[in-house]
Design a protein around this motif. Structure first.
Motif, mmCIF file in Angstrom:
data_model
loop_
_atom_site.group_PDB
_atom_site.id
_atom_site.type_symbol
_atom_site.label_atom_id
_atom_site.label_comp_id
_atom_site.label_asym_id
_atom_site.label_seq_id
_atom_site.Cartn_x
_atom_site.Cartn_y
_atom_site.Cartn_z
ATOM 1 N N ALA A 7 0.827 -1.200 0.000
ATOM 2 C CA ALA A 7 0.000 0.000 0.000
ATOM 3 C C ALA A 7 0.864 1.254 0.000
ATOM 4 O O ALA A 7 0.482 2.277 -0.577
ATOM 5 N N VAL A 8 2.033 1.174 0.641
ATOM 6 C CA VAL A 8 2.936 2.330 0.651
ATOM 7 C C VAL A 8 3.451 2.572 -0.765
ATOM 8 O O VAL A 8 3.536 3.714 -1.225
ATOM 9 N N ARG A 55 1.925 1.811 -3.599
ATOM 10 C CA ARG A 55 0.847 2.343 -4.418
ATOM 11 C C ARG A 55 0.566 3.809 -4.092
ATOM 12 O O ARG A 55 0.329 4.618 -4.989
ATOM 13 N N THR A 56 0.604 4.137 -2.792
ATOM 14 C CA THR A 56 0.389 5.538 -2.414
ATOM 15 C C THR A 56 1.526 6.404 -2.937
ATOM 16 O O THR A 56 1.292 7.490 -3.494
ATOM 17 N N VAL A 72 1.020 7.008 -6.615
ATOM 18 C CA VAL A 72 -0.058 7.954 -6.923
ATOM 19 C C VAL A 72 0.379 9.388 -6.604
ATOM 20 O O VAL A 72 0.097 10.322 -7.373
ATOM 21 N N VAL A 73 1.092 9.558 -5.493
ATOM 22 C CA VAL A 73 1.585 10.896 -5.131
ATOM 23 C C VAL A 73 2.540 11.406 -6.214
ATOM 24 O O VAL A 73 2.404 12.527 -6.724
ATOM 25 N N LEU A 116 -5.029 2.650 -6.292
ATOM 26 C CA LEU A 116 -5.475 2.560 -4.894
ATOM 27 C C LEU A 116 -6.685 1.652 -4.714
ATOM 28 O O LEU A 116 -7.083 1.351 -3.594
ATOM 29 N N VAL A 121 -4.394 -1.768 -0.157
ATOM 30 C CA VAL A 121 -4.661 -0.385 0.255
ATOM 31 C C VAL A 121 -5.813 -0.366 1.264
ATOM 32 O O VAL A 121 -5.752 0.326 2.281
#
Lengths: 208, 175
Positions: free
Chosen positions: B40-41, B43-44, B47-48, B75, B80
């Motif tokens: 999840a980190v 993917r975040t 996206v950022v 996400l 996530v």
């Protein structure tokens, strides 16, 4: 019903996200109740002060491992589906190197990813900084990916299990791991009494 | 002498471990996969970065598989949602135990500056490590460990072996 339910199509993609959210909720709740929000509790194991991390991790691992085997004996879980579609693949060399980097990150940073999240909601500033560092680490990995992409997928041995490596029945392998965990629990008590970094004995020893 | 206050009031470690094991078992029974966090980190972070420099991220060899045209949003992924759950569950646990306390976890003689610098360095190393290993303590060590995946056990041994060996050199921040 025989699991794994999602892989058998018992529920769909949308439901799987909700299931993951609920699973994560329990995961985060238990991590906090285990005391894993604090970097000192997490790293005390490496100084033989308090072996809580070892006790929690090995009892969790063996509970799930034995639970899956019992469920499959009862016909409630199809282990072969797991082995065929879901077992984590082995990439031996990058996993060893990744483990070394991750181990350094753990003892230097005081957290691992999941525990840093529980640390953040507990108000720990070092947990926020650790997670920020992880973002940077992922950008470093992505930026240098052309250099190490070949290495990152090397040593692929497929969906390989320990009982296949040692060529013994699955239940024997599981029994060996349980025995190893019990021995580790016993040694953990001795290590806390030893507490080589603390002259006056470990906090865990002083507690009793 | 008593245990330090940061270590008081928690569950017996074996009780907590069995509870964690049952959560992991539930995840395998329902989803066929275990627990996870580091994905999840990634993917975040993707996206950022994508909101700042979309073309660079779409051309990056590591990130580009997350931005395939016609694919789901990065996400919209189980990992996530699991991490959202971790934050929620952890927060409920902290509140109900009245344990929310802003502080920097460090040894009694370690300075805040030292501790936060090392937390950052450790985060960077851990972040890189998770990408080589394809997971972290939850995704690889716990979930792969419980299903006896060979690479996950290699990862687990490397993590704990390294941390025990390196502990001496950073003892000042914890003692």
């Amino acid at each position: 019903m025989t699991g794994p339910l999602y892989l058998f199509g018992t529920f769909g993609y949308g439901t799987s996200l909700i299931v993951s959210l609920i699973t994560g909720f329990f995961f985060g709740f238990v991590l906090e109740r285990a005391g894993f929000a604090d970097s000192r509790t997490l790293t005390n194991i490496f100084y033989f002060r308090d072996m809580r991390v070892l006790r929690v991790m090995f009892s969790a691992l063996t509970t799930a491992m034995v639970g899956l085997i019992v469920l499959s004996w009862l016909g409630l879980f199809d282990y072969s589906v797991l082995l065929q579609y879901a077992l984590l693949e082995t990439f031996l060399w990058p996993q060893l190197v990744g483990g070394i980097l991750f181990g350094l990150g753990f003892i230097i940073g005081g957290y691992c990813p999941g525990t840093s999240m529980v640390g953040i909601v507990s108000g720990r500033l070092d947990a926020i900084v650790f997670l920020g560092g992880m973002f940077v680490g992922i950008y470093v990995f992505a930026a240098g990916f052309p250099i190490w992409s070949t290495f990152a997928s090397s040593g692929n041995l497929g969906r390989l299990t320990l009982w296949q490596v040692f060529d013994i029945p699955m239940s024997v392998m599981a029994a060996l791991i349980v025995a190893m965990a019990l021995a580790a629990f016993w040694l953990a008590g001795l290590a806390e009494k030893w507490a080589p970094y603390d002259k006056k004995g470990s906090p865990a020893q002083r507690r009793s | 002498m008593q245990a330090p206050d940061y270590a008081q009031g928690f569950w017996n470690p074996y009780v907590a471990g069995v509870a964690l094991g049952l959560v992991l078992l539930m995840s395998f029974y329902l989803m066929g996969t275990g627990l996870g966090a580091s994905g999840a980190v990634v993917r975040t972070a993707a996206v950022v970065a994508h909101s700042v420099a979309p073309e660079a991220v779409e051309q990056n060899e590591f990130f580009k598989s997350l931005f395939k045209s016609g694919g789901k949003h990065p996400l919209m992924n189980r990992i996530v949602f699991m991490v959202l759950g971790i934050f929620l569950g952890g927060f409920v646990a902290v509140l109900t135990a009245r344990r929310f306390r802003p502080e920097v976890g460090r040894g009694p003689t370690a300075g805040v500056g030292l501790r936060l610098s090392l937390a950052f360095v450790g985060g960077v190393l851990g972040g890189v490590g998770t990408r080589f290993a394809l997971g972290c303590t939850s995704g690889q060590a716990l979930s792969g460990g419980a299903t006896m995946a060979a690479g996950s056990w290699a990862f687990m041994l490397a993590v704990f072996g390294t941390a025990f060996a390196a502990a001496y050199f950073v003892r000042r921040q914890w003692s």
